[in-house]
Design an enzyme around this catalytic site. Sequence first.
Site, mmCIF file in Angstrom:
data_model
loop_
_atom_site.group_PDB
_atom_site.id
_atom_site.type_symbol
_atom_site.label_atom_id
_atom_site.label_comp_id
_atom_site.label_asym_id
_atom_site.label_seq_id
_atom_site.Cartn_x
_atom_site.Cartn_y
_atom_site.Cartn_z
ATOM 1 N N GLU A 91 24.692 58.839 110.895
ATOM 2 C CA GLU A 91 24.677 57.837 109.822
ATOM 3 C C GLU A 91 23.256 57.605 109.332
ATOM 4 O O GLU A 91 22.336 57.424 110.138
ATOM 5 C CB GLU A 91 25.281 56.533 110.357
ATOM 6 C CG GLU A 91 26.033 55.759 109.320
ATOM 7 C CD GLU A 91 27.312 56.472 108.871
ATOM 8 O OE1 GLU A 91 27.245 57.207 107.858
ATOM 9 O OE2 GLU A 91 28.356 56.289 109.508
ATOM 10 N N HIS A 92 23.105 57.637 108.008
ATOM 11 C CA HIS A 92 21.800 57.513 107.344
ATOM 12 C C HIS A 92 20.894 58.687 107.718
ATOM 13 O O HIS A 92 19.677 58.552 107.757
ATOM 14 C CB HIS A 92 21.137 56.158 107.655
ATOM 15 C CG HIS A 92 21.877 55.014 107.010
ATOM 16 N ND1 HIS A 92 21.702 54.678 105.685
ATOM 17 C CD2 HIS A 92 22.825 54.177 107.473
ATOM 18 C CE1 HIS A 92 22.496 53.648 105.381
ATOM 19 N NE2 HIS A 92 23.199 53.338 106.454
ATOM 20 N N SER A 117 35.279 55.672 98.372
ATOM 21 C CA SER A 117 36.191 55.755 97.223
ATOM 22 C C SER A 117 35.436 56.265 95.988
ATOM 23 O O SER A 117 35.996 56.995 95.164
ATOM 24 C CB SER A 117 36.811 54.391 96.926
ATOM 25 O OG SER A 117 35.799 53.427 96.709
ATOM 26 N N GLY A 174 35.296 50.002 97.757
ATOM 27 C CA GLY A 174 34.091 49.283 98.186
ATOM 28 C C GLY A 174 34.082 48.898 99.649
ATOM 29 O O GLY A 174 33.502 47.878 100.022
ATOM 30 N N ASP A 185 29.025 62.450 101.299
ATOM 31 C CA ASP A 185 30.334 62.002 100.819
ATOM 32 C C ASP A 185 30.939 63.006 99.834
ATOM 33 O O ASP A 185 32.122 63.340 99.906
ATOM 34 C CB ASP A 185 30.213 60.630 100.149
ATOM 35 C CG ASP A 185 29.629 59.591 101.085
ATOM 36 O OD1 ASP A 185 29.622 59.842 102.310
ATOM 37 O OD2 ASP A 185 29.177 58.548 100.603
#
Length: 391
Positions: free
Chosen positions: A39-40, A132, A127, A177
Amino acid sequence: MSPGTAWIDNLVSVCLEEFGGAEVPRVAVAPGRVNLIGEHTDYNDGWVLPMAIDRRIGVAFAPRGDRVLRVHSVVFDETRELSIDELAPPGGSEWISYVIGVAWAMSSSGLGVSGADLVVDGDVPLGSGLSSSSALVMATALAMCEVSSIPWSPVEMALLGQRVEREWVGVQGGVMDQFTATMAQEEHALLLDCRSLSHSPVRFPDESMVVVMDTGAPRTLAGSAYNERSASCRAAVEGLQNADPGIRALRDVTTDFLEANRELLDETTYRRARHVVEENARPLAMADALSSGDLNQAGRLMDESHFSLRDLYEVSSRELDLFTDLARDHAACYGARLTGAGFGGCAIALVSAEGAEDFMQSTHSCYRSRVDLPSAVFACRPVSGARLLDL
Ligand code: GLA
């Protein structure tokens, strides 16, 4: 819902009702995702291990003979009309922005885009950190390629989707993503090197499941501290370049090197960098753990990742910490962590398939008794990336 279910049939009817037209609209879909770990790390040229989930955004589309885009959102019950030739960034971060950003990115890359009527709907919670927006971008890109007779090239289009996010919406995101939304494979997570874009599928073990725990606390990526975190990472790279000018991204930094040169960074920048450097080793370790069926080790890595995001990167929230703590208290849970950018939204837990039902019920009811927000839990399985549906 999954493809073939009510919202997709409805998409076609709404397209015909809103826009008429002689042709039966077609439908492009792209999945949301959870990130298992890493993550990140994507905007630091690092490793990630996401998995596309069986929640999708769909775009019904029909070609037009001109340069006009008409776009209708079922969720927002709103229609917009605009000319492809008048698009100029910045585009803002409301839903339509992700759709027209695709037309802008395609035409500004020299791809000859044609006008289209588009209707958008889906079942990825909006969100909440399940991407999405990238699902919308990639489903739109597939639809626009079809109406414009442009061959679909998933990697090129994922990079184009990243440009939409960076240049049109204004969030300095990585490519995870968009890449997942186009390249994911059924029953597999995707181990991706965000520098070289080399990637390999990692079989997701049958005896376990990923449960999404939506805290119900909203997050908006564009309005969040996301850009601030990516600026800290750039500051860390600049500081560390004083010791080694060859460093291009935090991906190039080892823990030993970071510790040896800690005095080059202020305390906050050091903690941000330490998260990224340590987190960057976890996707490879997790891929090994999943491949060898060592779910306890996979769960431990997820817990470590969450604690690092909470304490070093500081992107967790009270609700994410609570949900993941409750998850870890359940016997069926191997590990739990926030997923996506953080600052609210969703967490995930790796659980045994046989204990999943009980896990979802009891963990959610404990959470609900403590937090009055529209929270949800659901189990998900890995699906493939963007595609056209045969209706
Ligand atoms: C968001 C971004 C991704 C990635 C994650 C954090 O989802 O869109 O590119 O940076 O946050 O890992």
